[in-house]
Write a protein that holds these residues in place. Structure first.
Motif, PDB file in Angstrom:
ATOM      1  N   LYS A   5      -5.091  37.749 -72.441  1.00 10.88           N
ATOM      2  CA  LYS A   5      -4.054  37.084 -71.664  1.00 10.88           C
ATOM      3  C   LYS A   5      -2.687  37.242 -72.314  1.00 10.88           C
ATOM      4  O   LYS A   5      -2.577  37.523 -73.492  1.00 10.88           O
ATOM      5  N   SER A  63      -7.080  24.818 -73.985  1.00 12.72           N
ATOM      6  CA  SER A  63      -6.882  24.652 -72.538  1.00 12.72           C
ATOM      7  C   SER A  63      -6.552  23.211 -72.169  1.00 12.72           C
ATOM      8  O   SER A  63      -6.003  22.956 -71.096  1.00 12.72           O
ATOM      9  N   THR A  64      -6.908  22.246 -73.045  1.00 15.43           N
ATOM     10  CA  THR A  64      -6.645  20.836 -72.757  1.00 15.43           C
ATOM     11  C   THR A  64      -5.237  20.408 -73.162  1.00 15.43           C
ATOM     12  O   THR A  64      -4.857  19.264 -72.951  1.00 15.43           O
ATOM     13  N   ASP A 183      -9.666  31.500 -76.987  1.00 16.37           N
ATOM     14  CA  ASP A 183     -10.545  31.676 -75.836  1.00 16.37           C
ATOM     15  C   ASP A 183     -11.230  33.035 -75.827  1.00 16.37           C
ATOM     16  O   ASP A 183     -12.395  33.154 -75.461  1.00 16.37           O
ATOM     17  N   HIS A 364      -0.131  33.584 -64.613  1.00 18.64           N
ATOM     18  CA  HIS A 364      -1.326  34.099 -63.923  1.00 18.64           C
ATOM     19  C   HIS A 364      -1.081  35.525 -63.438  1.00 18.64           C
ATOM     20  O   HIS A 364      -1.959  36.394 -63.577  1.00 18.64           O
TER      21      HIS A 364
END
Length: 384
Positions: A5, A63-64, A183, A364
């Motif tokens: 990413k 991610s949190t 991740d 994204h």
């Protein structure tokens, strides 16, 4: 297989440009998140160990991690500078005068203004962000090479090798390599000293003095499970040292990692459909707003800038772009219900991206668009 990413990371060095007691005011707004991560914010200031924990979270946030916290970190990273403070004084001079105290840095002032009026900070951030490049260098080990797990023994061996290079590059052997699970691989912080700098200062009695300081700096690396490696560093010489050490200790061969590229503009040659290959929601429409080109074999530059550059390209015919090397492109994504369209500048020439890369829709799109070679590579591996 997880796709590499566009990393959302900040420079942890800015943490030490802000008074710990000021920084604590920001962090306490997200106390439940830090408690869940085992970070206690009790007390009136932050300890060095807590700053190290925060540095790891900033480089590779889970991610949190609350979005507003990441936004604040990115803005403060950018505005903790003289240029940021000058702009802030122009946009919100009354607020600056209201919050500024003796000994405050640009970061302290930006944080205090953010706590009172986020809009003022966002105005400046929007102005600065399109010109800020994310310039990490990309390397690849080639097909069928995967990194070993960076356990503590591996990190210590990397530190040992880097001591010699740091002695030469920074006049000090001090170096620390810290690895964190991510991740789709691992994130690394490389902490080292910089060259000693001498500053002429005014003390509290307005007397001139000279101080010699060695600043603490962090470089960042991301090592994907697929093998690609991203490295930061203030010079090509520094990045080359990191490349050899990472290649040796994570891949078993100091010469295995080779320079690679993260971004390409070649999909533009296929036509406007290249913008829609990122599975965006129907409410988000990417548009090519600007394209910088150089006519092949010459130094002549052509810049196309309009609401939709593909309209201009199509008027010239399908063969028009064959005569040019594509240098830079700016893509805006029109999002229903949002006044401002996030904008991203892709520059393969210096392998950098700029702009609103932390906006969820833009991020994204960057993670999945055909201009991101790491994403394309990951998809190819997943299909094999």
């Amino acid at each position: 297989m997880a796709k590499p990413k566009i990393k959302r990371f900040g420079n942890p060095d800015f943490l030490r440009k802000i008074k710990p007691e000021s920084l604590l005011k920001l962090l306490l707004k997200f106390d439940p998140f830090f408690k869940a991560r085992g970070i206690s914010l009790k007390g009136s200031t932050l300890k060095p160990a807590q700053l190290d924990q925060l540095a790891a979270l900033i480089v590779s946030p889970p991610s949190t991690c609350p979005g507003p916290l990441l936004d604040a970190v990115d803005m403060l990273d950018m505005l903790a500078s003289t240029a940021g403070l000058d702009e802030l004084r122009m946009v919100a001079g009354d607020l600056v005068r209201k919050v500024q105290e003796t000994g405050d840095t640009a970061g302290d002032i930006a944080l205090k203004v953010w706590l009172i009026d986020r809009h003022a900070i966002e105005q400046i951030y929007t102005k600065f962000s399109i010109d800020r490049g994310r310039t990490m260098k990309c390397y690849s080990p080639g097909k069928d090479h995967r990194p070993v797990a960076p356990v503590r023994a591996v990190c210590r061996a990397m530190e040992k090798d880097l001591e010699f290079d740091c002695s030469d590059l920074f006049d000090t052997p001090a170096c620390e390599v810290m690895a964190f699970d991510d991740d789709d691989g691992h994130a690394f912080l490389i902490r080292h000293g910089e060259h000693v700098k001498r500053f002429e200062i005014l003390d509290d009695d307005n007397k001139r003095d000279t101080k010699a300081l060695r600043l603490l700096k962090h470089d960042v690396a991301f090592v994907y499970n697929s093998g690609e490696v991203l490295l930061s560093g203030r010079s090509e010489e520094v990045k080359e040292s990191y490349r050899q050490v990472f290649s040796k200790h994570l891949f078993g061969d100091p010469k295995l990692l080779k320079p690679s590229k993260r971004f390409t503009l070649d999909p533009i040659r296929r036509g406007r459909d290249c913008l829609c290959g990122a599975n965006l929601d129907m409410a988000a429409v990417p548009l090519l707003r600007e394209l910088h080109m150089r006519r092949r074999g010459t130094s002549r530059m052509v810049i196309l800038r309009c609401d939709d550059v593909f309209d201009e390209i199509e008027e010239h015919g399908s063969d028009y772009l064959r005569a040019f090397n594509l240098l830079r492109a700016r893509v805006s994504i029109r999002v229903d219900g949002e006044r401002k369209s996030p904008s991203v500048l892709i520059s393969p020439e210096d392998d950098a991206i700029r702009g609103d890369i932390h906006h969820p829709v833009a991020k994204h799109w960057l993670d999945h668009c055909p201009f991101n070679l790491l994403s394309v590579h990951a998809q190819a591996l997943a299909n094999n």
